[in-house]
Motif scaffolding. Structure first.
Motif, PDB file in Angstrom:
ATOM      1  N   HIS B 209      12.066   6.923 -29.147  1.00  0.00           N
ATOM      2  CA  HIS B 209      11.696   5.789 -30.006  1.00  0.00           C
ATOM      3  C   HIS B 209      12.927   5.075 -30.592  1.00  0.00           C
ATOM      4  O   HIS B 209      13.058   3.862 -30.453  1.00  0.00           O
ATOM      5  N   HIS B 241      17.283   3.438 -37.697  1.00  0.00           N
ATOM      6  CA  HIS B 241      16.300   3.018 -38.704  1.00  0.00           C
ATOM      7  C   HIS B 241      15.447   4.169 -39.232  1.00  0.00           C
ATOM      8  O   HIS B 241      15.046   4.184 -40.382  1.00  0.00           O
ATOM      9  N   ASP B 242      15.154   5.148 -38.381  1.00  0.00           N
ATOM     10  CA  ASP B 242      14.277   6.244 -38.799  1.00  0.00           C
ATOM     11  C   ASP B 242      15.048   7.511 -39.161  1.00  0.00           C
ATOM     12  O   ASP B 242      14.473   8.594 -39.178  1.00  0.00           O
ATOM     13  N   HIS B 295      12.730  -1.425 -43.141  1.00  0.00           N
ATOM     14  CA  HIS B 295      12.141  -1.730 -41.827  1.00  0.00           C
ATOM     15  C   HIS B 295      10.626  -1.621 -41.804  1.00  0.00           C
ATOM     16  O   HIS B 295      10.002  -1.945 -40.804  1.00  0.00           O
ATOM     17  N   ASP B 324      10.528  -2.107 -33.979  1.00  0.00           N
ATOM     18  CA  ASP B 324       9.845  -0.852 -34.290  1.00  0.00           C
ATOM     19  C   ASP B 324       8.339  -0.981 -33.989  1.00  0.00           C
ATOM     20  O   ASP B 324       7.752  -0.138 -33.312  1.00  0.00           O
TER      21      ASP B 324
HETATM   22 FE   LIG Z   1      10.392   3.668 -36.351  1.00  0.00          FE
END
Ligand SMILES: [Fe+2]
Ligand SMILES: [Fe+2]
Lengths: 102, 418
Positions: B209, B241-242, B295, B324
């Motif tokens: 991802h 981002h995660d 995000h 995303d």
């Molecule tokens: Fe994500």
């Protein structure tokens, strides 16, 4: 070739007009042109100073280059139409030992 | 007579000073300097050499009247260097120089061309070069006055060479710095990718991802016409981002069902945690921590963690949000299979101005269209989404239509301007 330098070649004689061009780095062109004439068999090199107000150190250096090249080629150098002050300078520095004035 | 001589030599000295201080072109500066030096005292021949510390040799920069056979490189040994340094910047008569080791080698060349003086250019206790001078046009030996003049002019030339060396050294260091910076950036990028892989490992259903979000963010930034650096920054923001998910419990992330409110609250901490993680790191690109933090925000203010509206959301976060969401829609989830491409395009279009910034959706669609029409040969979507996913019939006209239909600015933007 730059338009400021005029070269007249007649047989074994060549006349170079020094002008004020002589006093800058670009005056090296004059020296190159003289060498070319000498290579082509010139035996009498006349440098004309009619258009030359003063001669500075760069000018002297370039003239010494011309003299040296002429001596190596077995040619005579004549300085013509030299201003009185410039003659004094040439005498003082010893250039007159190597050239004829007229 | 004396007065005129003074005027002539000091004229040359003044001009030389000016030349060294103002000339941009080093070669021309050196040539002019030699003319001035030779011309000031009517010296028939001479040359200026620059000293290479590493090669222990003198390289002639310019020569006059020394002829074609004169060696253009003169090697020095330690003893020569020592002698030159002891002597300092002062002319050495050739008769005295005969004791120097290097003189034994070049003796004949010097004699043949009547080299009379050697001037070691010692500047700040360092040899930067040597000046060679031949005989004077008047045939006289050099006077004390001449030597003074030569000394002064040589110092100017030496300083000119030293300056040039310094410049070259600075340029070399700048180049080294640039390379070092490149290395650091490569290291950083590798670290970022390693991080992204680590994040993705935790979530077995959404394998890859972060990497995909990085790539989609990159595509969007590229379509926006950002420069190489900014595009790279967008990719990094996507990759990381995660990162906050690293601290969320594995069973929540991997829950094979829709998670409950409590679990959801836990999961929803990941943007803020990500920000905390990324903030202390020195990133070569701005906004990477902000991208992580925001995000999940939406243009209409219905996102989290802060419910920011349109203009309050950092631009990079909007990009990552779109990337995303797109990846979430186009990958199978434990409780939901991915939907066909046409539905997703409709979805993005419908949510343009609500969740997504319209110009970003436009940029994204443009990227897709370019790939489908073959304008862009990179096949990036194809690689990320699988062979046939995008090549569904009717997708091209659909994208074209969508591109015509999306207004360039969102209505929310206009409202906020009032
Ligand atoms: Fe994500
Ligand atoms: Fe997220």
């Amino acid at each position: 070739m730059n338009t400021n330098i005029i070269i007249r070649a007649e047989g074994e004689k060549a006349v170079v007009y020094a002008s004020d061009y002589l006093n800058k780095l670009s005056g090296e062109t004059i020296e190159r042109e003289c060498r070319r004439q000498l290579d082509m068999g010139c035996k009498m090199l006349v440098v004309n100073f009619a258009e030359t107000e003063i001669v500075n150190s760069i000018g002297i250096s370039i003239l010494l280059g011309v003299i040296d090249a002429a001596q190596n080629a077995g040619a005579k150098v004549i300085f013509s139409d030299v201003k009185a002050e410039t003659i004094e300078l040439f005498e003082m520095l010893g250039l007159t030992n190597h050239v004829m004035l007229n | 007579m004396e007065k005129q001589k003074l005027i002539h030599t000091f004229g040359a000295l003044a001009e030389l000073g000016h030349e060294v201080a103002h000339k941009q072109n080093f070669q021309e500066m050196i040539r002019t300097s030699l003319h001035l030096l030779l011309g000031s005292l009517a010296i028939m021949r001479g040359g200026v050499a620059r000293y290479s510390r590493f090669g222990h040799e003198l390289n002639m920069l310019v020569i006059r009247g020394l002829g074609e056979e004169f060696p253009l490189t003169l090697s020095l040994c330690d003893e020569d260097e020592r002698q030159f340094l002891t002597n300092g910047l002062a002319p050495i008569e050739v008769a005295q120089a005969k004791v120097l080791p290097f003189f034994q080698i070049y003796d004949r060349s010097f004699e043949k061309k009547r080299v009379e003086l050697l001037v070691p250019l010692v500047i700040r206790n360092e040899i930067v070069g040597v000046i060679l001078l031949g005989e004077k046009a008047n045939g006289e030996p050099y006077s004390a006055y001449d030597l003074e003049i030569i000394c002064a002019m040589s110092r100017h030339i030496g300083v000119g060479i030293a300056q040039r060396n310094l410049m070259a050294e600075l340029e070399r260091r700048a180049e080294e710095n640039r390379k070092l910076y490149e290395d650091l950036r490569t290291t950083y990028k590798d670290t970022v990718k390693a991080f992204a892989t680590a994040i993705d490992c935790k979530d077995k259903y959404t394998e890859g991802h972060s990497v995909r979000v990085g790539k989609y963010s990159e595509i969007i930034a590229e379509e926006l016409g950002w420069d190489e650096n900014e595009v790279e920054g967008a990719a990094v923001a996507g990759y990381l981002h995660d990162v906050g998910k690293l601290t969320v419990e594995r069973n929540i992330i991997n829950a094979p069902y829709r998670i409950n409110a409590k679990e959801s609250a836990e999961l929803n901490k990941h943007p803020a945690v990500g920000y905390e993680i990324l903030l202390p790191i020195h990133h070569p690109y701005a906004d990477v921590p902000l991208a992580a933090k925001y995000h999940h925000e939406r243009l209409d203010g219905r996102g989290y963690p802060d419910g920011l509206f349109d203009k309050e959301i950092p631009y990079i976060a909007k990009i990552v949000n779109l990337a995303d969401s797109f990846d979430a829609m186009t990958t199978d989830r434990p409780y939901k299979r991915r939907r066909p491409a046409n539905e997703i395009i409709e979805d993005l279009q419908r949510n343009s101005g609500k969740q997504f910034a319209p110009e970003l959706v436009t940029a994204f669609f443009k990227g897709m269209l370019k790939e489908l029409t073959g304008e862009n040969k990179d096949k990036r979507f194809r690689r990320l989404l699988g062979r046939d996913y995008m090549e569904t019939e009717g997708i091209i006209p659909m994208l074209k239509n969508a591109l015509n239909g999306i207004s360039p600015t969102s209505s929310l933007t206009l409202v906020s301007l009032d």
